[in-house]
Design a protein around this motif. Structure first.
Motif, PDB file in Angstrom:
ATOM      1  N   ARG A 172      21.021  22.662  11.937  1.00  0.00           N
ATOM      2  CA  ARG A 172      20.853  22.795  13.380  1.00  0.00           C
ATOM      3  C   ARG A 172      20.726  21.435  14.059  1.00  0.00           C
ATOM      4  O   ARG A 172      20.629  21.356  15.276  1.00  0.00           O
TER       5      ARG A 172
ATOM      6  N   ARG B 284      26.337  26.087  18.902  1.00  0.00           N
ATOM      7  CA  ARG B 284      26.160  27.013  17.782  1.00  0.00           C
ATOM      8  C   ARG B 284      26.458  28.459  18.192  1.00  0.00           C
ATOM      9  O   ARG B 284      25.818  29.406  17.706  1.00  0.00           O
ATOM     10  N   SER B 285      27.421  28.626  19.049  1.00  0.00           N
ATOM     11  CA  SER B 285      27.799  29.966  19.484  1.00  0.00           C
ATOM     12  C   SER B 285      28.902  30.528  18.584  1.00  0.00           C
ATOM     13  O   SER B 285      29.900  29.852  18.321  1.00  0.00           O
ATOM     14  N   PRO B 286      28.773  31.775  18.136  1.00  0.00           N
ATOM     15  CA  PRO B 286      29.822  32.386  17.307  1.00  0.00           C
ATOM     16  C   PRO B 286      31.110  32.631  18.094  1.00  0.00           C
ATOM     17  O   PRO B 286      32.164  32.868  17.494  1.00  0.00           O
TER      18      PRO B 286
ATOM     19  N   GLN C 125      27.160  24.823   9.143  1.00  0.00           N
ATOM     20  CA  GLN C 125      26.037  25.104  10.035  1.00  0.00           C
ATOM     21  C   GLN C 125      25.258  26.345   9.603  1.00  0.00           C
ATOM     22  O   GLN C 125      24.225  26.655  10.175  1.00  0.00           O
TER      23      GLN C 125
ATOM     24  N   MET D 292      31.398  25.347  11.059  1.00  0.00           N
ATOM     25  CA  MET D 292      30.526  26.510  11.259  1.00  0.00           C
ATOM     26  C   MET D 292      29.954  26.997   9.930  1.00  0.00           C
ATOM     27  O   MET D 292      28.806  27.449   9.861  1.00  0.00           O
TER      28      MET D 292
ATOM     29  N   VAL E 107      30.805  34.375   9.559  1.00  0.00           N
ATOM     30  CA  VAL E 107      31.652  34.171  10.736  1.00  0.00           C
ATOM     31  C   VAL E 107      32.749  33.162  10.429  1.00  0.00           C
ATOM     32  O   VAL E 107      33.914  33.341  10.809  1.00  0.00           O
ATOM     33  N   ALA E 108      32.389  32.093   9.712  1.00  0.00           N
ATOM     34  CA  ALA E 108      33.352  31.042   9.402  1.00  0.00           C
ATOM     35  C   ALA E 108      34.466  31.542   8.491  1.00  0.00           C
ATOM     36  O   ALA E 108      35.646  31.285   8.740  1.00  0.00           O
TER      37      ALA E 108
ATOM     38  N   ARG F 168      26.681  29.514   9.400  1.00  0.00           N
ATOM     39  CA  ARG F 168      27.320  30.748   9.848  1.00  0.00           C
ATOM     40  C   ARG F 168      28.483  31.071   8.908  1.00  0.00           C
ATOM     41  O   ARG F 168      29.647  31.031   9.305  1.00  0.00           O
ATOM     42  N   ARG F 169      28.174  31.365   7.697  1.00  0.00           N
ATOM     43  CA  ARG F 169      29.183  31.462   6.650  1.00  0.00           C
ATOM     44  C   ARG F 169      30.089  32.678   6.801  1.00  0.00           C
ATOM     45  O   ARG F 169      31.310  32.579   6.618  1.00  0.00           O
TER      46      ARG F 169
ATOM     47  N   CYS G 136      34.533  30.994  17.380  1.00  0.00           N
ATOM     48  CA  CYS G 136      35.467  31.594  16.430  1.00  0.00           C
ATOM     49  C   CYS G 136      36.653  32.234  17.144  1.00  0.00           C
ATOM     50  O   CYS G 136      37.788  32.184  16.652  1.00  0.00           O
TER      51      CYS G 136
END
Length: 375
Positions: A311, A179-181, A211, A208, A216-217, A213-214, A184
Protein backbone atom coordinates in the motif's frame (compact mmCIF):
# COMPACT_ATOMS: atom_id res chain seq x y z
CA UNK A 1 -4.90 27.05 -5.46
CA UNK A 2 -7.72 27.60 -7.96
CA UNK A 3 -5.34 29.18 -10.48
CA UNK A 4 -3.32 25.93 -10.76
CA UNK A 5 -6.42 23.96 -11.70
CA UNK A 6 -7.40 26.65 -14.19
CA UNK A 7 -3.97 26.26 -15.83
CA UNK A 8 -4.63 22.54 -16.33
CA UNK A 9 -8.13 23.22 -17.65
CA UNK A 10 -6.85 25.91 -20.01
CA UNK A 11 -4.18 23.53 -21.29
CA UNK A 12 -6.81 20.85 -21.95
CA UNK A 13 -9.01 23.34 -23.81
CA UNK A 14 -6.03 24.51 -25.87
CA UNK A 15 -5.17 20.94 -26.83
CA UNK A 16 -8.76 20.29 -27.89
CA UNK A 17 -8.86 23.44 -30.01
CA UNK A 18 -5.55 22.55 -31.67
CA UNK A 19 -6.94 19.18 -32.69
CA UNK A 20 -10.41 20.37 -33.65
CA UNK A 21 -9.37 23.46 -35.59
CA UNK A 22 -6.06 22.36 -37.07
CA UNK A 23 -6.36 18.64 -37.86
CA UNK A 24 -3.39 16.95 -39.52
CA UNK A 25 -5.47 15.14 -42.16
CA UNK A 26 -3.09 12.20 -42.07
CA UNK A 27 -3.36 9.13 -44.31
CA UNK A 28 -5.29 7.14 -41.70
CA UNK A 29 -8.35 9.33 -42.18
CA UNK A 30 -8.92 7.38 -45.41
CA UNK A 31 -8.56 4.02 -43.68
CA UNK A 32 -10.95 4.82 -40.84
CA UNK A 33 -13.61 6.37 -43.06
CA UNK A 34 -13.39 3.31 -45.33
CA UNK A 35 -13.67 1.03 -42.30
CA UNK A 36 -16.81 2.80 -41.09
CA UNK A 37 -18.46 2.44 -44.50
CA UNK A 38 -17.26 -1.16 -44.79
CA UNK A 39 -19.04 -1.96 -41.54
CA UNK A 40 -22.18 -0.43 -43.04
CA UNK A 41 -22.02 -2.97 -45.87
CA UNK A 42 -20.27 -1.13 -48.70
CA UNK A 43 -17.79 -3.12 -50.79
CA UNK A 44 -15.63 -2.77 -53.88
CA UNK A 45 -16.06 0.26 -56.13
CA UNK A 46 -19.00 1.59 -54.07
CA UNK A 47 -16.82 1.56 -50.94
CA UNK A 48 -13.98 3.35 -52.68
CA UNK A 49 -16.17 6.03 -54.23
CA UNK A 50 -18.02 6.77 -50.98
CA UNK A 51 -14.80 6.85 -48.97
CA UNK A 52 -12.95 9.23 -51.26
CA UNK A 53 -16.02 11.45 -51.69
CA UNK A 54 -16.37 11.81 -47.90
CA UNK A 55 -12.69 12.46 -47.30
CA UNK A 56 -12.45 14.87 -50.22
CA UNK A 57 -15.44 16.82 -48.90
CA UNK A 58 -13.61 17.25 -45.59
CA UNK A 59 -10.01 17.90 -46.64
CA UNK A 60 -10.35 18.98 -50.27
CA UNK A 61 -9.44 17.11 -53.47
CA UNK A 62 -5.91 18.57 -53.64
CA UNK A 63 -4.98 17.33 -50.18
CA UNK A 64 -6.56 13.96 -50.87
CA UNK A 65 -4.41 13.63 -54.00
CA UNK A 66 -1.34 14.52 -51.95
CA UNK A 67 -2.21 11.81 -49.39
CA UNK A 68 -2.74 9.15 -52.04
CA UNK A 69 0.24 9.55 -54.33
CA UNK A 70 3.25 7.43 -55.18
CA UNK A 71 3.29 3.69 -55.91
CA UNK A 72 1.59 2.73 -52.64
CA UNK A 73 -0.99 5.48 -52.19
CA UNK A 74 -1.75 5.66 -55.88
CA UNK A 75 -2.56 1.95 -56.01
CA UNK A 76 -4.77 2.21 -52.92
CA UNK A 77 -6.74 4.98 -54.60
CA UNK A 78 -7.04 3.42 -58.03
CA UNK A 79 -7.84 -0.17 -57.01
CA UNK A 80 -10.77 -0.91 -54.65
CA UNK A 81 -9.24 -4.33 -53.94
CA UNK A 82 -6.15 -2.63 -52.54
CA UNK A 83 -8.26 -0.31 -50.40
CA UNK A 84 -10.16 -3.23 -48.88
CA UNK A 85 -6.91 -5.03 -48.11
CA UNK A 86 -5.83 -2.06 -45.96
CA UNK A 87 -8.86 -2.34 -43.71
CA UNK A 88 -7.64 -5.09 -41.35
CA UNK A 89 -5.12 -2.54 -40.06
CA UNK A 90 -8.08 -0.37 -39.01
CA UNK A 91 -10.97 -2.69 -38.16
CA UNK A 92 -9.08 -3.96 -35.11
CA UNK A 93 -9.30 -0.46 -33.54
CA UNK A 94 -12.83 -1.33 -32.51
CA UNK A 95 -13.32 1.20 -29.75
CA UNK A 96 -12.31 4.11 -31.95
CA UNK A 97 -14.48 2.98 -34.87
CA UNK A 98 -17.46 2.49 -32.54
CA UNK A 99 -17.15 6.11 -31.42
CA UNK A 100 -16.98 7.26 -35.05
CA UNK A 101 -20.22 5.39 -35.70
CA UNK A 102 -21.80 6.95 -32.62
CA UNK A 103 -20.74 10.43 -33.72
CA UNK A 104 -22.10 9.73 -37.19
CA UNK A 105 -25.50 8.87 -35.72
CA UNK A 106 -25.36 12.23 -33.93
CA UNK A 107 -24.87 13.99 -37.26
CA UNK A 108 -21.07 14.27 -37.52
CA UNK A 109 -19.60 12.84 -40.71
CA UNK A 110 -17.03 10.07 -40.39
CA UNK A 111 -14.05 12.11 -41.62
CA UNK A 112 -14.62 14.93 -39.15
CA UNK A 113 -15.40 12.64 -36.25
CA UNK A 114 -12.06 10.86 -36.74
CA UNK A 115 -10.09 13.86 -35.52
CA UNK A 116 -12.69 15.35 -33.16
CA UNK A 117 -12.58 12.11 -31.16
CA UNK A 118 -8.80 12.39 -30.97
CA UNK A 119 -9.00 16.04 -29.87
CA UNK A 120 -11.51 15.16 -27.15
CA UNK A 121 -9.52 12.27 -25.71
CA UNK A 122 -6.26 14.18 -25.77
CA UNK A 123 -7.90 17.00 -23.84
CA UNK A 124 -9.13 14.38 -21.35
CA UNK A 125 -5.55 13.07 -21.19
CA UNK A 126 -4.38 16.49 -20.02
CA UNK A 127 -6.96 16.49 -17.23
CA UNK A 128 -5.99 12.96 -16.19
CA UNK A 129 -2.31 13.92 -16.21
CA UNK A 130 -3.16 16.78 -13.87
CA UNK A 131 -4.98 14.42 -11.50
CA UNK A 132 -2.01 12.03 -11.53
CA UNK A 133 0.36 14.91 -10.79
CA UNK A 134 -1.82 16.03 -7.88
CA UNK A 135 -2.00 12.45 -6.57
CA UNK A 136 1.80 12.09 -6.34
CA UNK A 137 2.55 15.62 -5.19
CA UNK A 138 3.81 17.23 -8.38
CA UNK A 139 2.91 20.89 -8.92
CA UNK A 140 0.17 21.44 -11.47
CA UNK A 141 2.14 24.37 -12.87
CA UNK A 142 4.34 21.89 -14.75
CA UNK A 143 1.47 20.35 -16.72
CA UNK A 144 1.67 22.70 -19.75
CA UNK A 145 5.38 21.95 -20.10
CA UNK A 146 4.92 18.20 -19.76
CA UNK A 147 2.11 18.26 -22.32
CA UNK A 148 4.30 20.20 -24.75
CA UNK A 149 7.37 17.98 -24.33
CA UNK A 150 5.34 14.77 -24.60
CA UNK A 151 3.79 16.11 -27.83
CA UNK A 152 0.14 15.85 -26.80
CA UNK A 153 -0.77 18.40 -29.44
CA UNK A 154 0.14 16.06 -32.29
CA UNK A 155 -2.08 13.28 -30.98
CA UNK A 156 -5.01 15.69 -30.83
CA UNK A 157 -4.62 16.47 -34.53
CA UNK A 158 -4.40 12.94 -35.88
CA UNK A 159 -7.19 10.72 -37.18
CA UNK A 160 -5.95 7.79 -35.11
CA UNK A 161 -6.91 6.05 -31.85
CA UNK A 162 -3.62 7.08 -30.19
CA UNK A 163 -5.25 9.87 -28.15
CA UNK A 164 -7.93 7.46 -26.95
CA UNK A 165 -5.28 4.92 -25.96
CA UNK A 166 -3.32 7.62 -24.14
CA UNK A 167 -6.41 8.64 -22.15
CA UNK A 168 -7.20 5.03 -21.26
CA UNK A 169 -3.66 4.35 -20.03
CA UNK A 170 -3.63 7.50 -17.92
CA UNK A 171 -7.06 6.67 -16.46
CA UNK A 172 -5.87 3.16 -15.60
CA UNK A 173 -2.70 4.58 -14.04
CA UNK A 174 -4.64 7.07 -11.93
CA UNK A 175 -7.02 4.38 -10.68
CA UNK A 176 -4.12 2.03 -9.94
CA UNK A 177 -2.42 4.78 -7.92
CA UNK A 178 -5.60 4.94 -5.88
CA UNK A 179 -5.67 1.14 -5.65
CA UNK A 180 -9.03 0.99 -7.38
CA UNK A 181 -10.04 -2.31 -9.04
CA UNK A 182 -11.70 -0.22 -11.79
CA UNK A 183 -8.24 0.17 -13.32
CA UNK A 184 -8.76 -3.36 -14.57
CA UNK A 185 -11.63 -2.27 -16.83
CA UNK A 186 -9.44 0.16 -18.75
CA UNK A 187 -6.73 -2.47 -19.05
CA UNK A 188 -9.19 -4.94 -20.55
CA UNK A 189 -10.63 -2.34 -22.93
CA UNK A 190 -7.27 -1.07 -24.22
CA UNK A 191 -6.65 -3.89 -26.75
CA UNK A 192 -9.93 -2.85 -28.41
CA UNK A 193 -8.51 0.65 -28.88
CA UNK A 194 -4.95 -0.21 -29.88
CA UNK A 195 -4.02 -3.89 -29.94
CA UNK A 196 -0.35 -3.22 -29.09
CA UNK A 197 -1.40 -1.65 -25.78
CA UNK A 198 -2.10 -5.12 -24.46
CA UNK A 199 1.51 -4.73 -23.31
CA UNK A 200 0.44 -1.98 -20.95
CA UNK A 201 -2.52 -4.07 -19.77
CA UNK A 202 -0.21 -6.93 -18.81
CA UNK A 203 2.25 -4.61 -17.05
CA UNK A 204 -0.48 -2.84 -15.11
CA UNK A 205 -2.01 -6.12 -13.99
CA UNK A 206 1.45 -7.13 -12.81
CA UNK A 207 1.53 -4.05 -10.56
CA UNK A 208 -1.95 -4.80 -9.22
CA UNK A 209 -0.78 -8.34 -8.50
CA UNK A 210 2.14 -6.97 -6.48
CA UNK A 211 -0.26 -4.64 -4.67
CA UNK A 212 -2.08 -7.70 -3.38
CA UNK A 213 -5.07 -7.68 -5.73
CA UNK A 214 -4.09 -11.02 -7.18
CA UNK A 215 -7.47 -12.36 -8.27
CA UNK A 216 -8.37 -9.09 -10.02
CA UNK A 217 -4.94 -8.94 -11.65
CA UNK A 218 -5.01 -12.49 -12.98
CA UNK A 219 -8.57 -12.10 -14.22
CA UNK A 220 -7.67 -8.78 -15.81
CA UNK A 221 -4.67 -10.02 -17.75
CA UNK A 222 -6.59 -13.08 -18.96
CA UNK A 223 -9.48 -10.88 -20.10
CA UNK A 224 -7.14 -8.38 -21.80
CA UNK A 225 -5.32 -11.11 -23.72
CA UNK A 226 -8.64 -12.70 -24.66
CA UNK A 227 -9.90 -9.32 -25.92
CA UNK A 228 -6.73 -8.94 -27.97
CA UNK A 229 -7.00 -12.42 -29.52
CA UNK A 230 -10.73 -12.26 -30.23
CA UNK A 231 -10.53 -8.74 -31.61
CA UNK A 232 -7.77 -9.71 -34.01
CA UNK A 233 -9.54 -12.90 -35.06
CA UNK A 234 -13.05 -11.51 -35.49
CA UNK A 235 -11.77 -8.55 -37.50
CA UNK A 236 -9.42 -10.60 -39.70
CA UNK A 237 -6.37 -8.78 -38.39
CA UNK A 238 -3.04 -9.47 -40.06
CA UNK A 239 -0.37 -11.57 -38.39
CA UNK A 240 2.44 -10.04 -36.36
CA UNK A 241 5.01 -10.81 -39.08
CA UNK A 242 2.82 -9.24 -41.76
CA UNK A 243 2.44 -6.07 -39.70
CA UNK A 244 6.20 -6.04 -38.99
CA UNK A 245 7.09 -6.43 -42.67
CA UNK A 246 4.47 -3.94 -43.88
CA UNK A 247 5.45 -1.30 -41.32
CA UNK A 248 9.22 -1.67 -41.23
CA UNK A 249 10.46 -3.44 -44.34
CA UNK A 250 8.21 -2.29 -47.16
CA UNK A 251 4.70 -0.96 -47.72
CA UNK A 252 2.66 -3.21 -49.95
CA UNK A 253 -0.61 -2.02 -51.50
CA UNK A 254 -1.81 -5.64 -51.32
CA UNK A 255 -0.91 -6.70 -47.74
CA UNK A 256 -3.20 -9.75 -47.87
CA UNK A 257 -0.82 -11.22 -50.46
CA UNK A 258 2.36 -9.91 -48.84
CA UNK A 259 5.23 -12.42 -48.74
CA UNK A 260 7.07 -11.98 -45.46
CA UNK A 261 10.82 -11.55 -45.77
CA UNK A 262 13.03 -14.40 -44.59
CA UNK A 263 16.21 -12.33 -44.80
CA UNK A 264 17.55 -11.60 -41.26
CA UNK A 265 19.30 -8.50 -42.58
CA UNK A 266 15.92 -6.87 -43.24
CA UNK A 267 14.94 -7.25 -39.61
CA UNK A 268 18.31 -6.14 -38.24
CA UNK A 269 18.12 -3.05 -40.44
CA UNK A 270 14.74 -2.20 -38.92
CA UNK A 271 16.24 -2.23 -35.42
CA UNK A 272 19.13 -0.09 -36.62
CA UNK A 273 16.76 2.50 -38.04
CA UNK A 274 14.77 2.46 -34.80
CA UNK A 275 17.88 3.32 -32.74
CA UNK A 276 18.60 6.30 -34.98
CA UNK A 277 15.00 7.49 -34.67
CA UNK A 278 15.05 7.20 -30.88
CA UNK A 279 18.31 9.17 -30.75
CA UNK A 280 16.68 12.02 -32.71
CA UNK A 281 13.46 12.12 -30.69
CA UNK A 282 13.04 14.84 -28.04
CA UNK A 283 11.72 12.09 -25.77
CA UNK A 284 15.23 10.69 -25.46
CA UNK A 285 16.15 13.61 -23.17
CA UNK A 286 13.36 12.58 -20.79
CA UNK A 287 14.51 8.97 -20.79
CA UNK A 288 18.15 9.96 -20.33
CA UNK A 289 17.47 12.18 -17.32
CA UNK A 290 15.22 9.54 -15.77
CA UNK A 291 17.91 6.88 -16.25
CA UNK A 292 20.52 9.13 -14.65
CA UNK A 293 18.30 9.80 -11.63
CA UNK A 294 17.49 6.11 -11.29
CA UNK A 295 21.21 5.23 -11.38
CA UNK A 296 22.13 7.95 -8.87
CA UNK A 297 19.42 6.84 -6.45
CA UNK A 298 19.56 3.13 -7.28
CA UNK A 299 20.18 1.97 -3.71
CA UNK A 300 17.21 3.88 -2.34
CA UNK A 301 15.03 2.75 -5.23
CA UNK A 302 15.95 -0.89 -4.80
CA UNK A 303 15.32 -0.52 -1.08
CA UNK A 304 11.95 1.00 -1.74
CA UNK A 305 10.99 -1.91 -3.98
CA UNK A 306 12.01 -4.41 -1.33
CA UNK A 307 10.03 -2.78 1.44
CA UNK A 308 7.05 -4.65 2.75
CA UNK A 309 3.62 -3.16 2.33
CA UNK A 310 2.12 -2.96 -1.11
CA UNK A 311 0.00 0.00 0.00
CA UNK A 312 3.03 2.28 0.13
CA UNK A 313 2.18 5.29 -2.07
CA UNK A 314 5.79 5.98 -3.02
CA UNK A 315 6.29 2.42 -4.12
CA UNK A 316 3.15 2.57 -6.27
CA UNK A 317 4.35 5.83 -7.84
CA UNK A 318 7.70 4.26 -8.66
CA UNK A 319 6.01 1.35 -10.40
CA UNK A 320 3.38 3.35 -12.27
CA UNK A 321 5.30 6.49 -13.21
CA UNK A 322 8.66 4.96 -14.04
CA UNK A 323 8.88 1.18 -14.22
CA UNK A 324 5.67 0.39 -16.11
CA UNK A 325 6.10 3.20 -18.69
CA UNK A 326 9.77 2.32 -19.18
CA UNK A 327 8.99 -1.39 -19.56
CA UNK A 328 6.24 -0.49 -22.05
CA UNK A 329 8.70 1.49 -24.18
CA UNK A 330 11.30 -1.28 -24.16
CA UNK A 331 8.82 -4.09 -24.87
CA UNK A 332 7.13 -2.12 -27.65
CA UNK A 333 10.44 -1.33 -29.35
CA UNK A 334 11.62 -4.92 -29.10
CA UNK A 335 8.43 -6.22 -30.72
CA UNK A 336 7.93 -3.39 -33.22
CA UNK A 337 11.14 -1.39 -33.62
CA UNK A 338 9.75 1.94 -34.70
CA UNK A 339 9.78 5.06 -32.53
CA UNK A 340 6.85 7.18 -33.63
CA UNK A 341 6.26 9.73 -30.88
CA UNK A 342 2.48 9.39 -31.00
CA UNK A 343 2.83 5.80 -29.75
CA UNK A 344 4.79 6.94 -26.69
CA UNK A 345 3.10 10.12 -25.43
CA UNK A 346 1.80 8.17 -22.42
CA UNK A 347 5.17 6.84 -21.16
CA UNK A 348 7.05 10.04 -21.98
CA UNK A 349 4.63 12.20 -19.96
CA UNK A 350 4.55 9.92 -16.91
CA UNK A 351 8.31 9.39 -16.83
CA UNK A 352 8.72 13.17 -17.04
CA UNK A 353 6.36 13.53 -14.06
CA UNK A 354 8.55 11.06 -12.17
CA UNK A 355 11.67 13.10 -13.04
CA UNK A 356 10.01 16.28 -11.78
CA UNK A 357 8.88 14.50 -8.63
CA UNK A 358 12.41 13.29 -7.94
CA UNK A 359 13.95 16.69 -8.55
CA UNK A 360 11.37 18.52 -6.46
CA UNK A 361 11.96 16.44 -3.34
CA UNK A 362 14.44 18.31 -1.20
CA UNK A 363 17.25 16.03 -0.18
CA UNK A 364 16.41 13.51 -2.89
CA UNK A 365 16.17 9.88 -1.82
CA UNK A 366 17.77 9.17 1.55
CA UNK A 367 18.84 5.64 2.26
CA UNK A 368 16.01 3.33 3.14
CA UNK A 369 16.23 2.55 6.78
CA UNK A 370 15.27 4.32 9.95
CA UNK A 371 13.73 7.26 8.09
CA UNK A 372 11.08 6.55 5.47
CA UNK A 373 12.40 6.97 1.96
CA UNK A 374 11.36 10.37 0.68
CA UNK A 375 10.66 9.24 -2.84
Amino acid sequence: MLLRYLVVLATAIAIFLVGALRPAYNFDIVGYVATAHYKQGLRGEALAQRTYADVSAEIGPARLSALLNGPYGGTVRSDPVSLEQQLPFYTIRQGYVWLMELAHKAGVDYARSSYLIAAFFQAVSVLLLGLIAASVGVSLWVIPGVVFLANYGELAQLSTPDAMACAFTLAATLLALRRSPWACLFAVALPLVRTDFVLFSALLMGVMFLQGRRLVAVGGVVAAVAAYVLNNKLNAGYSYLTVFHFTLIGLDPYPAKLVVSTNPADYLAAYGRMLKTVARSPHVVIYFVAACLAIIHRKALFGLLKRAGGRDADRAALYLLLLVPAAFVVAHLLLLPIYTERYFAYPASLILLWVILMMSRSGGLPAVGGEAARY
